[in-house]
Design a protein around this motif. Structure first.
Motif, mmCIF file in Angstrom:
data_model
loop_
_atom_site.group_PDB
_atom_site.id
_atom_site.type_symbol
_atom_site.label_atom_id
_atom_site.label_comp_id
_atom_site.label_asym_id
_atom_site.label_seq_id
_atom_site.Cartn_x
_atom_site.Cartn_y
_atom_site.Cartn_z
ATOM 1 N N VAL A 19 0.845 -1.193 0.000
ATOM 2 C CA VAL A 19 0.000 0.000 0.000
ATOM 3 C C VAL A 19 0.883 1.247 0.000
ATOM 4 C CG1 VAL A 19 -1.900 -1.156 1.190
ATOM 5 C CG2 VAL A 19 -0.162 0.021 2.528
ATOM 6 N N ARG A 20 0.285 2.366 -0.407
ATOM 7 C CA ARG A 20 0.955 3.669 -0.375
ATOM 8 C C ARG A 20 0.041 4.645 0.361
ATOM 9 N NH1 ARG A 20 2.070 0.965 -4.786
ATOM 10 N NH2 ARG A 20 0.051 1.446 -5.703
ATOM 11 N N HIS B 29 -12.957 2.840 -2.903
ATOM 12 C CA HIS B 29 -13.546 3.845 -3.786
ATOM 13 C C HIS B 29 -14.523 3.184 -4.747
ATOM 14 C CE1 HIS B 29 -13.817 7.196 -6.671
ATOM 15 N NE2 HIS B 29 -13.376 7.949 -5.671
ATOM 16 N N GLN B 30 -15.609 3.867 -5.035
ATOM 17 C CA GLN B 30 -16.655 3.263 -5.854
ATOM 18 C C GLN B 30 -16.220 3.077 -7.302
ATOM 19 O OE1 GLN B 30 -19.665 6.183 -4.993
ATOM 20 N NE2 GLN B 30 -20.660 4.882 -3.472
ATOM 21 N N GLU B 31 -15.313 3.910 -7.800
ATOM 22 C CA GLU B 31 -14.880 3.833 -9.191
ATOM 23 C C GLU B 31 -13.429 3.387 -9.311
ATOM 24 O OE1 GLU B 31 -15.642 7.601 -10.944
ATOM 25 O OE2 GLU B 31 -17.817 7.450 -10.758
ATOM 26 N N ASN B 32 -12.550 3.958 -8.497
ATOM 27 C CA ASN B 32 -11.130 3.605 -8.528
ATOM 28 C C ASN B 32 -10.862 2.562 -7.448
ATOM 29 O OD1 ASN B 32 -8.397 3.457 -8.759
ATOM 30 N ND2 ASN B 32 -7.983 5.613 -8.411
ATOM 31 N N LYS B 33 -10.767 1.281 -7.847
ATOM 32 C CA LYS B 33 -10.626 0.194 -6.884
ATOM 33 C C LYS B 33 -9.245 0.150 -6.247
ATOM 34 C CE LYS B 33 -14.781 -1.047 -7.687
ATOM 35 N NZ LYS B 33 -15.818 -0.699 -6.690
ATOM 36 N N ARG B 34 -8.321 1.014 -6.688
ATOM 37 C CA ARG B 34 -7.019 1.049 -6.031
ATOM 38 C C ARG B 34 -7.066 1.816 -4.722
ATOM 39 N NH1 ARG B 34 -2.715 3.358 -9.999
ATOM 40 N NH2 ARG B 34 -4.235 5.039 -9.989
ATOM 41 N N ILE C 216 -6.332 7.074 4.401
ATOM 42 C CA ILE C 216 -6.566 6.781 2.988
ATOM 43 C C ILE C 216 -5.276 6.208 2.400
ATOM 44 C CG2 ILE C 216 -7.287 7.685 0.755
ATOM 45 C CD1 ILE C 216 -9.442 7.731 2.946
ATOM 46 N N PHE C 217 -5.420 5.116 1.619
ATOM 47 C CA PHE C 217 -4.274 4.441 1.014
ATOM 48 C C PHE C 217 -4.567 4.159 -0.459
ATOM 49 C CE2 PHE C 217 -4.215 3.373 5.481
ATOM 50 C CZ PHE C 217 -2.877 3.496 5.833
ATOM 51 N N GLU C 218 -3.488 3.899 -1.181
ATOM 52 C CA GLU C 218 -3.569 3.422 -2.566
ATOM 53 C C GLU C 218 -2.880 2.066 -2.641
ATOM 54 O OE1 GLU C 218 -2.646 5.296 -6.921
ATOM 55 O OE2 GLU C 218 -0.943 5.026 -5.595
ATOM 56 N N SER C 219 -3.498 1.119 -3.387
ATOM 57 C CA SER C 219 -2.937 -0.222 -3.513
ATOM 58 C C SER C 219 -2.819 -0.569 -4.991
ATOM 59 C CB SER C 219 -3.838 -1.240 -2.796
ATOM 60 O OG SER C 219 -5.096 -1.314 -3.447
ATOM 61 N N ASN C 220 -2.336 -1.780 -5.245
ATOM 62 C CA ASN C 220 -2.195 -2.261 -6.616
ATOM 63 C C ASN C 220 -3.467 -2.990 -7.047
ATOM 64 O OD1 ASN C 220 0.443 -1.300 -6.548
ATOM 65 N ND2 ASN C 220 1.269 -3.260 -5.905
ATOM 66 N N GLU D 92 5.491 4.106 0.706
ATOM 67 C CA GLU D 92 5.071 2.727 0.458
ATOM 68 C C GLU D 92 5.328 1.878 1.691
ATOM 69 O OE1 GLU D 92 5.488 0.768 -3.481
ATOM 70 O OE2 GLU D 92 6.847 -0.564 -2.412
ATOM 71 N N SER D 93 4.380 1.039 2.020
ATOM 72 C CA SER D 93 4.477 0.182 3.192
ATOM 73 C C SER D 93 3.859 -1.167 2.878
ATOM 74 C CB SER D 93 3.765 0.816 4.402
ATOM 75 O OG SER D 93 4.267 2.091 4.701
ATOM 76 N N HIS D 94 4.097 -2.110 3.771
ATOM 77 C CA HIS D 94 3.428 -3.411 3.732
ATOM 78 C C HIS D 94 2.330 -3.397 4.794
ATOM 79 C CE1 HIS D 94 7.070 -5.659 1.813
ATOM 80 N NE2 HIS D 94 6.444 -4.862 0.974
ATOM 81 N N LEU D 95 1.093 -3.636 4.359
ATOM 82 C CA LEU D 95 -0.041 -3.685 5.278
ATOM 83 C C LEU D 95 -0.288 -5.143 5.656
ATOM 84 C CD1 LEU D 95 -2.413 -2.310 6.746
ATOM 85 C CD2 LEU D 95 -3.774 -2.653 4.685
ATOM 86 N N LEU D 96 -0.095 -5.448 6.942
ATOM 87 C CA LEU D 96 -0.323 -6.791 7.466
ATOM 88 C C LEU D 96 -1.684 -6.828 8.153
ATOM 89 C CD1 LEU D 96 0.682 -9.662 8.100
ATOM 90 C CD2 LEU D 96 1.692 -8.748 10.190
ATOM 91 N N VAL D 97 -2.573 -7.677 7.648
ATOM 92 C CA VAL D 97 -3.915 -7.831 8.210
ATOM 93 C C VAL D 97 -3.939 -9.127 9.015
ATOM 94 C CG1 VAL D 97 -6.365 -8.028 7.699
ATOM 95 C CG2 VAL D 97 -4.907 -6.623 6.240
#
Length: 645
Positions: free
Chosen positions: A440-441, A513-518, A541-545, A478-483
C-alpha cells in the motif's frame, strides 16, 4: 493404372507363406502412408488455421480504423483529414478481409475436406480390416489345431463332426475377410495418390481465386490513393526532422544560458530576487514535519514572499503584481534591512525565533484556509472543519515527538510480516489464524466527524486527493499492510520495522472507492484527538495495486474471525463458570454426605456402647458388628419370650 502393385486375391484361400510375406510388405506400406498423411494433415491444418487468424485479424484492424473518429485523444484534436484517410483505409482493408474469408472457406472445402476424409475414413478402414483379419486367422489356427489332435484309434463321430464344422466355418470366415482386406490394401494404392493430389489442387485453385479477387479490388484508383498517402507521410517525416533540429538547437541554447543556474545558490547580483510574485512553481525539501528548505537563497526569498503575498490575498486583485510591488516596497521602507541568508539559516535551530516561525504561521494559515474551503465543498459536512491533513507517516525514528507515533500504538521493534518468531521473542500476531500482506501507499489522514457512514471515507478521499493536487504533493510512502485477527500493521518494506499499528477493534469503518478500486480507507476510533475528553475518529486513505476490495474483504474477514473468537471465548468462559458452579455444588453435596455418614457412624457407636459389654476369656472386650449385635439382640429377645412362656 500401370505401376500399381496388387495383392493376388485368388491366392487368399491357399494362404501360402509367400502370400503372407507379400501381405506384410503391403501392411508396412500402409503404415508408412498413414504416418506421412498425418504429418501432411498437420501442415495443411496449420495453413488453414493461419488463414482463419489472418482473416479475423484483418477484420479487427478494419473495425479499429473505422472507430478512430470516435476516439478522444487529449492532444489529437479534431483532425478530419486523418479521420477520412483512416476511413478509406478501413474500407480497403475490409474488402481484403472479405477476400481472406472467401479463401478460408475455399481452403476448408477444397483442401481440408479430402485429406480429412482420407485420414478418418480410408486409413481407419484399413486398420479395422487388419484387426478383423487377425482375429479370423487366430480362430482358424485354433480350429486346425483342434482337428489335428483328433484321435485316430478311438474316433468319435460327434466330436469329429463338431471339429470339422468348426474348421469349415473358421476357414470360410478367414477367406472372406482376407479377400476384403486384400481388396482394401490394393485400393489404398490408388487412394493415396488421390489423397495427395486433391488437397494440393484445391489449395492452388483457392490461392488463384484469391489473387484474382485481389487484382479486381486493388485497382489503379487505390494505387493513386496509396501514392498520395506515401507523399503525405514523407512530408510529415520531413517536418518532424526539421522540428527535431529546432528543438535540439533550443536545448543547446538553453544549456548555455542556464549554466549559471546549475549552481545551487546563484549570485543574487546576477539573478535578483523577484519579490512581487503571486505564483511560484517548484520544489521545497521537507525537514521533519513543518520546516521547509529551499535550494538557493533566491528561491528561499521568493518562496517566502510568494507565501506572504498569497496569505494577504493579493492574488484576488485585478493587478496582483503591481499591488505586491507596492506592499513590499512599503515594507522595505518601514523596517530595517532583513538579515542575511546565513543568519536566517542559523535561525532554523531550536533556539532561534526569527522568520521560520512567521513562515510556518503563514503557511499553516494558508493551508488551513484552503482546507476550510475544501471542507466547505462537502455536501454532508462529514469532515470536521479546519481539519489539518497529514500527508506522510511519522517514521519510528521520530517517536520522541509527543502525540505522533506513540498515539497510534507505533513501536520501533522489527516485525516479521509472515508471523515467524525470531530472536527468542514471540510475535504479537503469531497465534492469529489470518496473516495477509498487501503493498500500500499512504495518501493522507484527517479527523472526521462521523464513523458510521461509508460516505465519510469517500469524502475524505476526495478532500485528500484535492489537497494533494492543490499543494502539488506527489510523493507517497510505500508500506506493507499486514492484516491479522488482532490488528492492522504498516511495516517498512526495507527494515521490517512497524511504522503504525491499528488495533482491529478500533477500526470501525472501511470502504474502497466506488470507481477507482485502487483507493481504500478505514476510520480509526481513538481517544483524545481534537477533543481530549471525547472519542475522536481519524480516516486513513491508502492506494494499492488494484487490491482495494481484497484488502477490505480481508479486514472484514479478520473482524468476523475476531468476533467469532470473542464469542467462543465468552461461551468458553461461561461454560467454565457453569462447570465451576457444578463442581462447587458437587463438593458441597459430597461434604454433606460425609457429614451425614459421620453422624450415622457416631450414632451407631453410641448405641453399641450403651449395651452390656461381654468380656472374653482373656479379659478383653469384643466389639460386635451391627449385624452381629442385631442377631444377638434377636436371640436374647427369643430367650426371654421362652422363659416367660
Amino acid at each position: 493404372m500401370p505401376g500399381i502393385d496388387k495383392l493376388p486375391i485368388e491366392e487368399t484361400l491357399e494362404d501360402s507363406p509367400q502370400t503372407r510375406s507379400l501381405l506384410g510388405v503391403f501392411e508396412e506400406d500402409a503404415t508408412a502412408i498413414s504416418n506421412y498423411m498425418n504429418q501432411l494433415y498437420q501442415a495443411m491444418h496449420r495453413i488453414y488455421d493461419a488463414q482463419n487468424e489472418l482473416s479475423a485479424a484483418t477484420h479487427l484492424t478494419s473495425k479499429l480504423l473505422k472507430e478512430y473518429e470516435k476516439q478522444r485523444f487529449p492532444l489529437g484534436g479534431d483532425d478530419e483529414v486523418m479521420s477520412s484517410t483512416l476511413q478509406q483505409f478501413s474500407k480497403v482493408i475490409d474488402e481484403l478481409s472479405s477476400c481472406h474469408a472467401v479463401l478460408s472457406t475455399q481452403l476448408a472445402d477444397a483442401m481440408m475436406f479430402p485429406i480429412t476424409q482420407f485420414k478418418e475414413r480410408d486409413l481407419k478402414e484399413i486398420l479395422t480390416l487388419k484387426e478383423v483379419f487377425q482375429i479370423a486367422s487366430n480362430d482358424h489356427d485354433a480350429a486346425i489345431n483342434r482337428y489335428s489332435r483328433l484321435s485316430k484309434k478311438r474316433e468319435n463321430d460327434k466330436v469329429k463332426y463338431e471339429v470339422t464344422e468348426d474348421v469349415y466355418t473358421s476357414r470360410k470366415k478367414q477367406h472372406q475377410t482376407m479377400m476384403h482386406y486384400f481388396c482394401a490394401l490394393n485400393t489404398l494404392q490408388y487412394k493415396k495418390k488421390i489423397a495427395l493430389l486433391e488437397p494440393l489442387l484445391g489449395y492452388m485453385q483457392a490461392q488463384i481465386s484469391f489473387f484474382k479477387m485481389g487484382s479486381e479490388n486493388l485497382n489503379d484508383q487505390l494505387e493513386e490513393f496509396l501514392t498520395n498517402i506515401g507523399t503525405s507521410v514523407q512530408n510529415v517525416r520531413r517536418e518532424m526532422d526539421s522540428d527535431v533540429e529546432t528543438m535540439q538547437q533550443t536545448i543547446e541554447d538553453l544549456e548555455v544560458a542556464s549554466d549559471p543556474l546549475y549552481v545551487p545558490d546563484p549570485d543574487p547580483t546576477k539573478f535578483p530576487v523577484n519579490r512581487n510574485l503571486t505564483r511560484k512553481a517548484g520544489y521545497l525539501n521537507a525537514r521533519k514535519s513543518s520546516i521547509l528548505q529551499a535550494e538557493s537563497k533566491k528561491d528561499h526569498e521568493e518562496w517566502i514572499c510568494t507565501i506572504n503575498n498569497i496569505s494577504k490575498q493579493i492574488y484576488l486583485s485585478e493587478n496582483p503584481e503591481e499591488i505586491a510591488a507596492r506592499v513590499n516596497q512599503s515594507a522595505l521602507e518601514a523596517v530595517t534591512p532583513s538579515p542575511s541568508f546565513q543568519q536566517r539559516h542559523e535561525s532554523l535551530r531550536p533556539a532561534g525565533q526569527s522568520w521560520p516561525l512567521t513562515a510556518r504561521t503563514s503557511s499553516s494559515g494558508s493551508i488551513g484556509s484552503e482546507s476550510t474551503n475544501l471542507a466547505a465543498l462537502s455536501l454532508d459536512s462529514l469532515v470536521a472543519p479546519d481539519t489539518p491533513i497529514q500527508f506522510d507517516i511519522i517514521s519510528p525514528v521520530c517517536e520522541d515527538q509527543p502525540g505522533q507515533a506513540k498515539a497510534s500504538g507505533q513501536g520501533g521493534r522489527r516485525t516479521n510480516p509472515f508471523g515467524e518468531s525470531g530472536g527468542g521473542t514471540k510475535s504479537e500476531t503469531e497465534d492469529s489464524i489470518l496473516h495477509q500482506l498487501f503493498i500500500v501507499r499512504f495518501l493522507g489522514s484527517m479527523e472526521v466527524k462521523s464513523d458510521d457512514n461509508p460516505d465519510v471515507v469517500y469524502e475524505t478521499m476526495r478532500q485528500i486527493l484535492a489537497a494533494r493536487a492543490i499543494h502539488n504533493i506527489f510523493r507517497m510512502t510505500e508500506s506493507h499492510l499486514l492484516v491479522s485477527c488482532d490488528c492492522l500493521k504498516l511495516i517498512d518494506p526495507q527494515t521490517q520495522v512497524t511504522r503504525l499499528m491499528f488495533p482491529l477493534p478500533s477500526v470501525v469503518l472501511y470502504a474502497t472507492h466506488q470507481e477507482n478500486k485502487r483507493l481504500f480507507g478505514f476510520v480509526l476510533r481513538t481517544s483524545g484527538g481534537r477533543s481530549e475528553s471525547n472519542l475522536s475518529s481519524v480516516c486513513y486513505i491508502f492506494e494499492s495495486n488494484n487490491e482495494g476490495e481484497k484488502i477490505c474483504d480481508s479486514v472484514g474477514l479478520a473482524k468476523q474471525i475476531a468476533l467469532h473468537a470473542e464469542l467462543d471465548r465468552r461461551a468458553s468462559e461461561k461454560q467454565k463458570e457453569i462447570e465451576r458452579v457444578k463442581e462447587k455444588q458437587q463438593k458441597e453435596l459430597s461434604k454433606q454426605k460425609q457429614i451425614e455418614k459421620d453422624l450415622e457412624e457416631q450414632s451407631r457407636l453410641i448405641a453399641a456402647s450403651s449395651r452390656p459389654n461381654q468380656a472374653s476369656s482373656e479379659g478383653q472386650f469384643v466389639v460386635l458388628s451391627s449385624s452381629q449385635s442385631e442377631e444377638s439382640d434377636l436371640g436374647e429377645e427369643g430367650k426371654k419370650r421362652e422363659s416367660e412362656a
